[in-house]
Design an enzyme around this catalytic site. Structure first.
Site, PDB file in Angstrom:
ATOM      1  N   ASP A 499      27.870  42.244  48.165  1.00 29.55           N
ATOM      2  CA  ASP A 499      28.555  43.458  47.780  1.00 29.55           C
ATOM      3  C   ASP A 499      27.505  44.564  47.664  1.00 29.55           C
ATOM      4  O   ASP A 499      26.303  44.281  47.607  1.00 29.55           O
ATOM      5  CB  ASP A 499      29.275  43.232  46.445  1.00 29.55           C
ATOM      6  CG  ASP A 499      30.205  44.377  46.094  1.00 29.55           C
ATOM      7  OD1 ASP A 499      30.637  45.087  47.015  1.00 29.55           O
ATOM      8  OD2 ASP A 499      30.485  44.562  44.902  1.00 29.55           O
ATOM      9  N   ASP A 697      30.158  40.118  42.186  1.00 28.07           N
ATOM     10  CA  ASP A 697      30.188  40.206  40.726  1.00 28.07           C
ATOM     11  C   ASP A 697      31.041  39.128  40.078  1.00 28.07           C
ATOM     12  O   ASP A 697      31.117  39.049  38.862  1.00 28.07           O
ATOM     13  CB  ASP A 697      30.655  41.597  40.276  1.00 28.07           C
ATOM     14  CG  ASP A 697      32.081  41.908  40.714  1.00 28.07           C
ATOM     15  OD1 ASP A 697      32.769  40.994  41.205  1.00 28.07           O
ATOM     16  OD2 ASP A 697      32.505  43.065  40.568  1.00 28.07           O
ATOM     17  N   ASP A 701      35.393  39.921  43.411  1.00 21.59           N
ATOM     18  CA  ASP A 701      35.039  39.176  44.616  1.00 21.59           C
ATOM     19  C   ASP A 701      35.439  37.702  44.547  1.00 21.59           C
ATOM     20  O   ASP A 701      34.985  36.910  45.367  1.00 21.59           O
ATOM     21  CB  ASP A 701      33.524  39.271  44.858  1.00 21.59           C
ATOM     22  CG  ASP A 701      33.076  40.714  45.035  1.00 21.59           C
ATOM     23  OD1 ASP A 701      33.809  41.478  45.673  1.00 21.59           O
ATOM     24  OD2 ASP A 701      32.006  41.068  44.519  1.00 21.59           O
TER      25      ASP A 701
END
Length: 809
Positions: A499, A697, A701
């Site tokens: 991410d 995180d 996700d």
């Protein structure tokens, strides 16, 4: 004491809640209780006495157990502070008293087998499958091991009685055999008297476990030990008690029958020695957990409402208590600073040696070491809820999981003991038919040697010992492994999906640009944007709120707040329908502007993230937020590339902004991806043959983390316990992924070494014990030497696993 945080603590979940922003509240026991969500309020209303401090729950803690209500007590449902030892009426309201919940029983210690974690017992003992000593499921500091104490006692007594037997054996080699001449036939009875306590008392656990293996139809190493030492002992007893029963094939050229009391006793002592060394080595595999447990202080300095201070046991600390931490002391529980400044050494959870500066509002973790400053912390998580307790629990559970590679060892072990029994029988027959005189004596000795040397224990220990040490080592580096399968798979990963926010960037965005459209000034724009974003959990919202606070802009009340997944938020501010979000949201509302979009594109190309604001369907302006790249990200990505790992950034951010960041880092990217679509991105990579690790995180996700072969949750401080994923990095840093991969490589390499040693040992040991070298070299393997080799094979596997504690990551 000044500037004490006015935030309340949700009594159910322990989260800090600002009263004016609380989702729900309840009047109870003369005060107002605030909650982060309706679910917490429902739990509180169902059993307020469990959460208001009048009836503390029996939490599992790193110290003594928290107190619980005593059995047989009665309380008033309206006034839980009223407690009575018998039924009656409440003196305040007259209501009938109700029985309290029984006190929480003390947490019992469960025992499990390191090789077969499905075996769980309430007390110490032996595994019914492999016969190994069970060990506590929950590690404690300096706990005595009853199995080790028992084995050590048997070892010392056995060694003392076996030494004279060895002296008798040596005297048999002296010219004239003086001892045999002196005692004659009585010597056999002396050997019997010395060997019997060693074999029957010292080796009793082996016979017990050998018998249990037959009863449970799970033949193991103790089956072989019991049969081997038992055969040598019983043969010798029969030779002493009834020598006339033995034919010539059992006698030497002088007509004597060989006695093997010393072999039976030495085998028993050597196996006991191996067990003691193994148990001691196994205890060291839990050293990492014991070190973590030792970090928890035993007391805390609590500040009373009147300002007085007193040291109390850690178990007496409750959520919301104010605690003073003096220079050089350990932080007692997880919480937030409300007063003072200091630097705190958090290396025990992050693996980073540089102390972290702490100021009011900063989070601190229980067990970390305070530097030279003094501060006051408000307790937010205590007992089993602290990060330290969660880490200990997580590592303990991970150490009991099984890696896929262990299936190979399990498959071999299931056929191993029957194969050894068959090999021993064939050895006996071959020596009895083709061996030199005394044939049957040689046949017995060599069959016993085969039984003793073929220990499947080393094979079974190869994987779990490495997993235990590896996961413990990882915990010390801020790498928490949830299961052994993730650790095994990580070394095979060739693609890393990450991410953007908080992983590649610092995760601390700052407002960089405010551009208002006609009819709106920048202050009004920021006021409306911040008012709307205060209820949002998006990382960019924090930057907007911080900027408004810095400019001392008063926030406005918001009604009808709604979160529009992947697009933004909306609500009613001072009667106006306001929406904040990306260009797609503005397009849906018909509030887009070509000129404003061109300005936004220029900001995106500079790596900034743009958010638009519309009021009553009209574009009011935009704000841009920048989130600096982590200093470590570029170095970590270069290292990952050198190791052959392709890095792909998958983000919901605008394509232009994502491209600017990807260009700087030299990685591939996918942009404008909704949280629910990240799993699809992982699937696409997997369909191309990639073995994917997803780092995120652990909240938004979660689907992608579950889809990837390895999910890596990037934790931050005390929130790590709530993250998902097979591997958790306490410090949300890409360098942690490098360390985790190296930990996987070192652990799996260690397991392969152990399996190789175990296979080679047995492949060579059994033929040697059977006498394969005798026809050429005239060499035989004495059962006593076989026992020594068998015992040290298991110890060598554990010793090799312990090397992981010093492996470089």
């Amino acid at each position: 004491m000044a500037n004490v945080d006015l935030a309340e603590v949700d009594p159910v979940c322990g989260m800090k809640v600002q009263p004016q922003e609380a989702t729900a509240s309840v009047e109870h026991a003369g005060r107002t209780w605030y909650f982060c969500c309706a679910g917490c309020r429902t739990k509180f209303e169902a059993a307020p006495a469990r959460y208001d401090g009048s009836q503390p729950a029996g939490l599992v803690s790193l110290g003594p157990s928290n107190k619980a209500s005593a059995p047989g007590q009665y309380t008033c449902p309206m006034h839980p502070e009223v407690l009575s030892g018998k039924p009656g009426a409440c003196p305040k309201c007259g209501m009938a008293l109700e029985a309290t919940e029984p006190s929480t029983p003390a947490e019992r210690t469960e025992y499990t087998c390191p090789m077969h974690p499905q075996i769980v017992r309430d007390g110490p003992g032996a595994c019914p499958i492999c016969g190994m000593a069970l060990e506590p499921r929950t590690v404690t500091v300096n706990a005595a091991n009853p199995e080790l104490v028992s084995m050590a006692r048997r070892l010392w007594v056995g060694a003392v009685l076996t030494l004279p037997l060895l002296a008798i054996m040596v005297s048999d080699l002296l010219p004239g055999r003086p001892l045999q001449q002196l005692l004659g036939e009585a010597l056999g009875w002396v050997e019997f008297a010395l060997a019997t306590p060693v074999v029957l008392w010292g080796g009793w656990p082996f016979f017990e476990r050998g018998w249990a293996s037959i009863v449970h139809r799970s033949l193991n190493m103790f089956t072989l030990i019991a049969m081997g030492s038992g055969a040598a002992y019983l043969y010798s007893v029969a030779a002493v008690a009834a020598p006339s029963l033995f034919p010539a094939t059992f006698r030497d050229a002088s007509g004597h029958i060989g006695l093997y009391f010393e072999a039976a006793a030495v085998i028993t002592v050597l196996v006991l020695l191996g067990q003691v060394l193994e148990l001691r080595a196994r205890s060291r595999t839990s050293g990492a957990i014991q070190a973590l447990l030792g970090l928890a202080p035993k007391t805390a300095r609590r500040i009373s409402p009147d300002g007085s201070e007193a040291d109390v046991a850690l178990s007496e600390v409750a959520i919301g208590d104010l605690l003073r931490v003096r220079p050089g002391e350990k932080v007692p529980v997880d919480g937030s600073l409300v007063e003072g400044h200091s630097s705190v050494d958090e290396s025990m959870v992050t693996g980073e040696p540089i102390p972290v500066e702490k100021a009011p509002g900063a989070k601190v973790v229980g067990g970390t070491m305070n530097g030279t400053g003094s501060f006051v912390v408000r307790a937010e998580r205590v007992g089993a809820a602290t990060l330290l307790a969660q880490i200990v629990k997580m590592v303990s559970e991970a150490q009991r999981t099984r890696a896929p590679i262990q299936r190979l060892a399990d498959r071999v072990a299931s056929y191993f003991v029957p194969a050894v029994l068959a090999a021993a029988f064939i050895t006996f027959v071959c020596w009895a038919v083709f061996g030199p005189q005394p044939r049957y004596a040689h046949a017995l000795v060599n069959a016993v040697a085969v039984l003793i040397i073929a220990c499947p224990c080393a094979l079974g220990l190869a994987t779990p010992m490495s997993i235990m040490v590896g996961t413990g080592r990882g915990a010390g580096e801020g790498i928490l492994v949830r299961n052994a399968e993730a650790l095994e798979t990580l070394e095979k990963v060739n693609t890393l999906v990450v991410d953007k926010t908080g992983t590649l960037t610092e995760g601390k965005p700052r407002l960089s640009t405010v551009i208002a459209a006609g009819g709106t000034d920048e202050t009004q724009l920021l006021q409306m944007m911040a008012s709307l974003e205060k209820a949002s959990e998006h990382p960019l919202a924090a930057a907007i709120l911080a900027a408004a606070q810095e400019k001392k802009i008063e926030l406005l009340p918001v009604a009808n707040f709604a979160s529009l997944t992947g697009k933004g938020v909306s609500g009613t501010v001072h009667g106006a329908q306001v929406a904040a979000g990306n260009a797609a949201l503005m397009h849906d509302l018909g509030a887009s502007s070509q000129a404003m979009e061109q300005q936004a594109e220029g900001l995106r190309q500079a790596g900034q993230t743009v958010m638009f604001l519309a009021s009553n369907g009209r574009l009011a302006g935009l704000v841009a937020v920048s989130d600096p790249i982590r200093e470590s990200a570029l170095v970590a990505i270069q290292e990952l590339k050198r190791e052959g790992i392709k890095v792909v950034m998958v983000t919901g951010d605008n394509r232009t902004t994502a491209a600017a960041l990807a260009r700087k880092l030299g990685i591939d990217f996918e942009a404008e991806v909704l949280p629910a679509q990240k799993a699809e991105a992982v699937k696409r990579l997997q369909s191309q043959g990639a073995i994917v690790a997803m780092a995120g995180d652990g909240v938004n996700d979660a689907p992608a983390l579950a889809q990837a072969q390895v999910g890596i949750a990037m934790g931050t401080g005390t929130d790590v316990a709530m993250e998902s994923g097979g591997i958790i990095l306490v410090k949300g840093d890409l360098r942690g992924i490098l360390k985790a991969r190296r930990l996987s490589q070192r652990t799996m390499g260690n397991i392969r070494q152990n399996l190789f040693f175990a296979f080679i040992y047995n492949a060579l040991g059994v033929p040697l014990a059977a006498g394969v070298l005798y026809p050429v070299f005239g060499l035989l393997l004495n059962p006593m030497i076989a026992a020594a080799a068998m015992s040290f094979s298991s110890v060598s596997v554990i010793a090799n696993a312990l090397r992981l504690r010093k492996a470089s990551l």
